[in-house]
Design an enzyme around this catalytic site. Structure first.
Site, PDB file in Angstrom:
ATOM      1  N   HIS A  50      69.051 103.187  85.583  1.00 47.07           N
ATOM      2  CA  HIS A  50      68.855 103.416  83.972  1.00 47.07           C
ATOM      3  C   HIS A  50      67.315 103.888  83.849  1.00 47.07           C
ATOM      4  O   HIS A  50      67.080 104.323  82.793  1.00 47.07           O
ATOM      5  CB  HIS A  50      69.023 102.181  83.258  1.00 47.07           C
ATOM      6  CG  HIS A  50      67.982 100.889  83.707  1.00 47.07           C
ATOM      7  ND1 HIS A  50      67.643 100.254  82.538  1.00 47.07           N
ATOM      8  CD2 HIS A  50      67.078 100.886  84.617  1.00 47.07           C
ATOM      9  CE1 HIS A  50      66.606  99.481  83.064  1.00 47.07           C
ATOM     10  NE2 HIS A  50      66.341  99.729  84.222  1.00 47.07           N
ATOM     11  N   ASP A  51      66.411 104.198  84.671  1.00 43.89           N
ATOM     12  CA  ASP A  51      65.316 104.402  84.779  1.00 43.89           C
ATOM     13  C   ASP A  51      65.159 105.910  84.894  1.00 43.89           C
ATOM     14  O   ASP A  51      64.186 106.523  84.353  1.00 43.89           O
ATOM     15  CB  ASP A  51      64.292 104.050  86.105  1.00 43.89           C
ATOM     16  CG  ASP A  51      63.906 102.495  85.905  1.00 43.89           C
ATOM     17  OD1 ASP A  51      64.002 101.981  84.887  1.00 43.89           O
ATOM     18  OD2 ASP A  51      63.308 102.069  87.035  1.00 43.89           O
ATOM     19  N   GLU A  78      73.731  96.938  86.279  1.00 47.26           N
ATOM     20  CA  GLU A  78      72.842  97.651  85.107  1.00 47.26           C
ATOM     21  C   GLU A  78      73.523  96.948  83.727  1.00 47.26           C
ATOM     22  O   GLU A  78      74.705  96.423  83.865  1.00 47.26           O
ATOM     23  CB  GLU A  78      73.023  99.005  85.033  1.00 47.26           C
ATOM     24  CG  GLU A  78      72.426  99.957  85.980  1.00 47.26           C
ATOM     25  CD  GLU A  78      71.065 100.326  85.997  1.00 47.26           C
ATOM     26  OE1 GLU A  78      70.257  99.729  84.979  1.00 47.26           O
ATOM     27  OE2 GLU A  78      70.371 100.818  86.934  1.00 47.26           O
ATOM     28  N   GLU A 105      70.195 104.037  79.083  1.00 43.43           N
ATOM     29  CA  GLU A 105      71.271 103.010  79.216  1.00 43.43           C
ATOM     30  C   GLU A 105      72.838 103.871  79.053  1.00 43.43           C
ATOM     31  O   GLU A 105      72.585 104.739  78.419  1.00 43.43           O
ATOM     32  CB  GLU A 105      71.329 101.819  78.468  1.00 43.43           C
ATOM     33  CG  GLU A 105      70.172 100.950  78.448  1.00 43.43           C
ATOM     34  CD  GLU A 105      69.606 100.341  79.818  1.00 43.43           C
ATOM     35  OE1 GLU A 105      70.616 100.048  80.723  1.00 43.43           O
ATOM     36  OE2 GLU A 105      68.584 100.399  80.053  1.00 43.43           O
TER      37      GLU A 105
END
Length: 140
Positions: A50-51, A78, A105
């Site tokens: 998600h980064d 996640e 996301e």
């Protein structure tokens, strides 16, 4: 596997193998040091994908796919964006990720698409009692 680059680790040589699997000597190209990198039965990534935007996520997952044995899986933990309306931690995190590091996301379908671009297949998603889900990916 020798000569491949996984994330920022360059695989240099095989150190050995046994009951615990194969271990390789790798160079951490960011910190300029050597590390031992085992070949795994499962690769677990929590709050990593998600980064990153899709392009970088594909590089990370493709690097894992290149070196993972056929019987292994990738477990991604996640906060997955649900299809239903209403509040959810993933929706708040999505706004923060877009503003700060540039990640995002994703929905279950977006993870399945991401997996397909890396030679992987999303086998299943397991919801937990927390806002996190576990996505299991296997070789396509």
């Amino acid at each position: 596997m020798i000569g491949q680059i996984i994330s920022h680790y360059r695989i240099l040589e095989k150190l050995g193998g046994g009951g615990m699997g194969v271990v390789y000597k790798a160079e951490d190209t960011r910190l300029h040091r050597f590390v031992a990198m085992p070949q795994a039965d499962a690769y677990v990534l929590m709050n990593i994908i998600h980064d990153w935007a899709d392009a970088e996520s594909i590089k990370i997952l493709s690097g894992i796919r290149r070196c993972m044995p056929r019987h292994t899986c990738v477990l991604i933990i996640e906060s997955v964006v649900p299809q239903t309306p209403g509040p959810h931690l993933s929706k708040e995190l999505d706004i923060a990720m877009m503003a700060l590091p540039g990640g995002k996301e994703r929905t279950q379908e977006e993870y399945a698409d991401l997996a397909a671009k890396c030679g992987l297949r999303l086998r299943r998603m397991m919801e937990t009692r927390s806002p996190y889900s576990i996505l299991e990916m296997v070789a396509a």
